[in-house]
Design a protein around this motif. Structure first.
Motif, mmCIF file in Angstrom:
data_model
loop_
_atom_site.group_PDB
_atom_site.id
_atom_site.type_symbol
_atom_site.label_atom_id
_atom_site.label_comp_id
_atom_site.label_asym_id
_atom_site.label_seq_id
_atom_site.Cartn_x
_atom_site.Cartn_y
_atom_site.Cartn_z
ATOM 1 N N ILE A 20 2.540 10.407 8.005
ATOM 2 C CA ILE A 20 2.694 11.858 7.896
ATOM 3 C C ILE A 20 2.449 12.312 6.463
ATOM 4 O O ILE A 20 1.804 13.344 6.219
ATOM 5 N N ALA A 21 2.943 11.537 5.498
ATOM 6 C CA ALA A 21 2.723 11.885 4.090
ATOM 7 C C ALA A 21 1.234 11.916 3.761
ATOM 8 O O ALA A 21 0.754 12.806 3.041
ATOM 9 N N ALA A 22 0.470 10.947 4.284
ATOM 10 C CA ALA A 22 -0.970 10.924 4.014
ATOM 11 C C ALA A 22 -1.683 12.084 4.691
ATOM 12 O O ALA A 22 -2.655 12.623 4.149
ATOM 13 N N ALA A 23 -1.204 12.475 5.861
ATOM 14 C CA ALA A 23 -1.803 13.638 6.527
ATOM 15 C C ALA A 23 -1.569 14.895 5.694
ATOM 16 O O ALA A 23 -2.451 15.769 5.614
ATOM 17 N N ILE A 24 -0.410 14.991 5.066
ATOM 18 C CA ILE A 24 -0.146 16.112 4.162
ATOM 19 C C ILE A 24 -1.085 16.048 2.964
ATOM 20 O O ILE A 24 -1.664 17.065 2.549
ATOM 21 N N LEU A 25 -1.248 14.872 2.388
ATOM 22 C CA LEU A 25 -2.164 14.696 1.256
ATOM 23 C C LEU A 25 -3.564 15.188 1.620
ATOM 24 O O LEU A 25 -4.209 15.894 0.839
ATOM 25 N N GLU A 26 -4.044 14.828 2.806
ATOM 26 C CA GLU A 26 -5.379 15.253 3.209
ATOM 27 C C GLU A 26 -5.433 16.762 3.442
ATOM 28 O O GLU A 26 -6.449 17.407 3.143
ATOM 29 N N GLY B 26 0.798 -1.215 0.000
ATOM 30 C CA GLY B 26 0.000 0.000 0.000
ATOM 31 C C GLY B 26 0.833 1.268 0.000
ATOM 32 O O GLY B 26 0.342 2.346 -0.384
ATOM 33 N N LYS B 27 2.100 1.173 0.421
ATOM 34 C CA LYS B 27 2.971 2.352 0.392
ATOM 35 C C LYS B 27 3.118 2.894 -1.034
ATOM 36 O O LYS B 27 3.237 4.103 -1.235
ATOM 37 N N ALA B 28 3.131 2.002 -1.999
ATOM 38 C CA ALA B 28 3.263 2.439 -3.393
ATOM 39 C C ALA B 28 2.028 3.206 -3.845
ATOM 40 O O ALA B 28 2.127 4.139 -4.657
ATOM 41 N N PHE B 29 0.848 2.844 -3.351
ATOM 42 C CA PHE B 29 -0.365 3.597 -3.665
ATOM 43 C C PHE B 29 -0.267 5.008 -3.093
ATOM 44 O O PHE B 29 -0.651 5.990 -3.743
ATOM 45 N N THR B 30 0.241 5.104 -1.862
ATOM 46 C CA THR B 30 0.398 6.407 -1.226
ATOM 47 C C THR B 30 1.362 7.284 -2.015
ATOM 48 O O THR B 30 1.076 8.458 -2.299
ATOM 49 N N ALA B 31 2.516 6.714 -2.363
ATOM 50 C CA ALA B 31 3.513 7.476 -3.114
ATOM 51 C C ALA B 31 2.970 7.914 -4.468
ATOM 52 O O ALA B 31 3.169 9.061 -4.900
ATOM 53 N N ALA B 32 2.260 7.020 -5.156
ATOM 54 C CA ALA B 32 1.708 7.356 -6.469
ATOM 55 C C ALA B 32 0.675 8.473 -6.361
ATOM 56 O O ALA B 32 0.619 9.378 -7.210
#
Length: 381
Positions: free
Chosen positions: A174-180, A63-69
Motif C-alpha cells: 500500500i505504501a508503494a502504491a501511494i508512492l506511485e 527491500g522494505k528499507a529501500f521502500t521506507a527510505a
C-alpha cells in the motif's frame, strides 16, 4: 578488527554449512577502510563451484528499507507526510474487511503497526508456493500491483492501528502504491532515483515483474521451505507453522529461476553484500536522509508479541537490537528471507562497522545472526 574476529566468523560460516545444512554462505565485514570476506560451502551443488565476492543475491525483506527510505525522501521533498492517511492518497482502497483508511497512516504501514494481517499467512500464498507441487506449478507466475493490494486486505485487521506490531508485507504494498500515486512514476524508478543512484549502488536493482534470473556472478538458490503436501492452509498459524513443515531429510529444491514479483515493495531487490553494507551504513548513520527523516526512520516500536525476531525494536523498514544483544552499543540493520535466500546486514549507528551474511538457502535460525554479531561486534571484534 583482528585475526581472532576473522577466525570466529570463519568458524561460524563453516558451522552454518555443517550443522544447518546450508549449501553455501558468505560474510563480508567493513570497519572504516578495512574489509574482510569469507565463504564456506558451495554456490552450486551440482558443479561444486565455491561462493565468491560480488555475487548478486535476492535480499528479501531487506527491500522494505529501500521502500521506507524512498518515501522518507519524498517527505523531505515536501511531496507527502508519513502521517498522511491512506485515504488521502488512495481513497477507498482500504474500504474492505473492516479496515479504515482514515485511521491508517503511511507511518503505520512502514512500521508494521497498521493492524493489517500477516500477509505471508494468507491461504492464497499457501496454495501457490508453500508445497513443492504448488511451487512447481506457480514459480513463474507474475503478481500484479492490483493483485497484491487485494491480497493485503483479504483478511480482517488483527488490531487497531498504532497499538501493536505484526510483520505485514501488505503495508509496504500500500505504501508503494501511494508512492506511485504521489510521483506518477513506478516504484522501481523512484527507488532508483532516491536510494540506489545517490548511494552509487551499482550492483543493486529492483527486479522487473517478469525477471526470473540474476546478473553474473550469482549462486544457485536452494530451498526446503515447504509444508507437507495436503496440509490444510486454513490451519496454519504463527504458532503451528513449524510443525506443518515437510520432512527435513528431503533434498533441497533448486529455486534459482523463480518469479519474485509477489515481494514487490515488501522485498524484491537484488544486490551484493558489498552494496548492502554501503546501504545499511548510510541508513544507520544518516548519510542518506535529512536529519528529520533519519530520526523518523529510527523511531522504533516494540516487536514483542509480533512473532518476529527476538531482541529487536522496529523502525520504518529497519530494526534496532536491544543492548542485551549488542553488548551495550547501538546496532541497526535489515534482513530478509525467502525461498532460497537469506541475508542479514547489521552495523553500528555511525555506519563505520558493518557485517553482512548471506546463505543460498532461506533462514534457518536466529542464532546464526546472533552468533555473527557476537563474533564481529563483541569484545575484541
Amino acid at each position: 578488527m583482528n585475526e581472532m574476529t576473522y577466525s570466529a566468523v570463519q568458524q561460524l560460516l563453516d558451522r552454518v554449512v555443517d550443522e544447518y545444512g546450508v549449501p553455501g554462505v558468505v560474510a563480508e565485514i567493513r570497519r572504516g577502510d578495512e574489509t574482510w570476506f569469507g565463504t564456506s560451502g558451495v554456490a552450486d551443488i551440482t558443479t561444486g563451484d565455491e561462493r565468491r565476492r560480488g555475487e548478486h543475491v535476492h535480499t528479501g525483506s531487506a527491500g522494505k528499507a529501500f521502500t521506507a527510505a524512498a518515501i522518507l525522501r519524498l517527505e523531505a521533498e515536501g511531496r507527502l507526510s508519513i502521517d498522511d492517511t491512506v485515504d488521502k492518497w488512495l481513497p477507498g482502497v482500504l474500504d474492505v474487511n473492516g479496515y479504515d483508511g482514515s485511521k491508517i497512516t503511511i507511518r503505520h504501514l512502514l512500521s508494521n503497526s497498521s493492524g493489517l494481517f500477516v500477509t505471508g499467512l494468507a491461504p492464497e500464498i499457501y496454495y501457490r508456493y508453500a508445497t513443492r507441487s504448488g511451487f512447481a506449478k506457480h514459480r513463474f507466475d507474475i503478481s500484479t500491483k492490483e493483485e497484491l493490494l487485494t491480497l493485503a486486505v483479504s483478511q480482517p485487521p488483527i488490531f487497531e492501528p498504532g497499538t501493536a506490531f505484526a510483520y505485514s508485507n501488505g503495508g509496504f504494498y500500500i505504501a508503494a502504491a501511494i508512492l506511485e500515486e504521489v510521483t506518477g512514476n513506478s516504484y522501481a524508478d523512484e527507488v532508483d532515483r532516491t536510494v540506489i543512484q545517490p548511494l552509487g549502488l551499482t550492483h543493486t536493482h529492483v527486479r522487473r515483474p517478469d525477471e526470473i534470473d540474476y546478473p553474473q556472478p550469482h549462486p544457485r538458490s536452494y530451498s526446503k521451505l515447504f509444508y507437507k503436501e495436503g496440509f490444510d492452509p486454513a490451519q496454519i498459524t504463527a504458532e503451528n507453522w513449524q510443525s506443518a513443515m515437510e520432512d527435513p531429510g528431503l533434498e533441497p529444491l533448486d529455486v534459482t529461476e523463480f518469479n519474485t514479483s509477489g515481494g514487490w515493495a515488501a522485498g524484491n531487490i537484488v544486490s551484493t553484500t558489498g552494496d548492502m553494507i554501503r546501504f545499511v551504513g548510510a541508513l544507520a548513520s544518516g548519510a542518506l536522509l535529512p536529519p528529520e527523516q533519519h530520526r523518523k526512520m529510527w523511531t522504533t516500536i516494540s516487536t514483542e508479541g509480533g512473532h518476529w525476531m527476538p531482541h529487536t525494536r522496529y523502525g520504518l523498514g529497519v530494526f534496532e537490537f536491544d543492548h542485551e544483544v549488542a553488548g551495550g552499543i547501538t546496532l541497526r540493520g535489515v534482513g530478509g528471507s525467502l525461498w532460497g535466500s537469506y541475508i542479514s546486514v547489521v552495523g553500528t549507528a555511525d555506519g563505520e562497522h558493518t557485517f553482512a551474511l548471506h546463505t543460498n538457502m532461506e533462514w534457518k535460525s536466529w542464532d546464526i545472526m546472533f552468533d555473527g554479531i557476537k563474533a564481529v561486534f563483541g569484545e575484541g571484534g
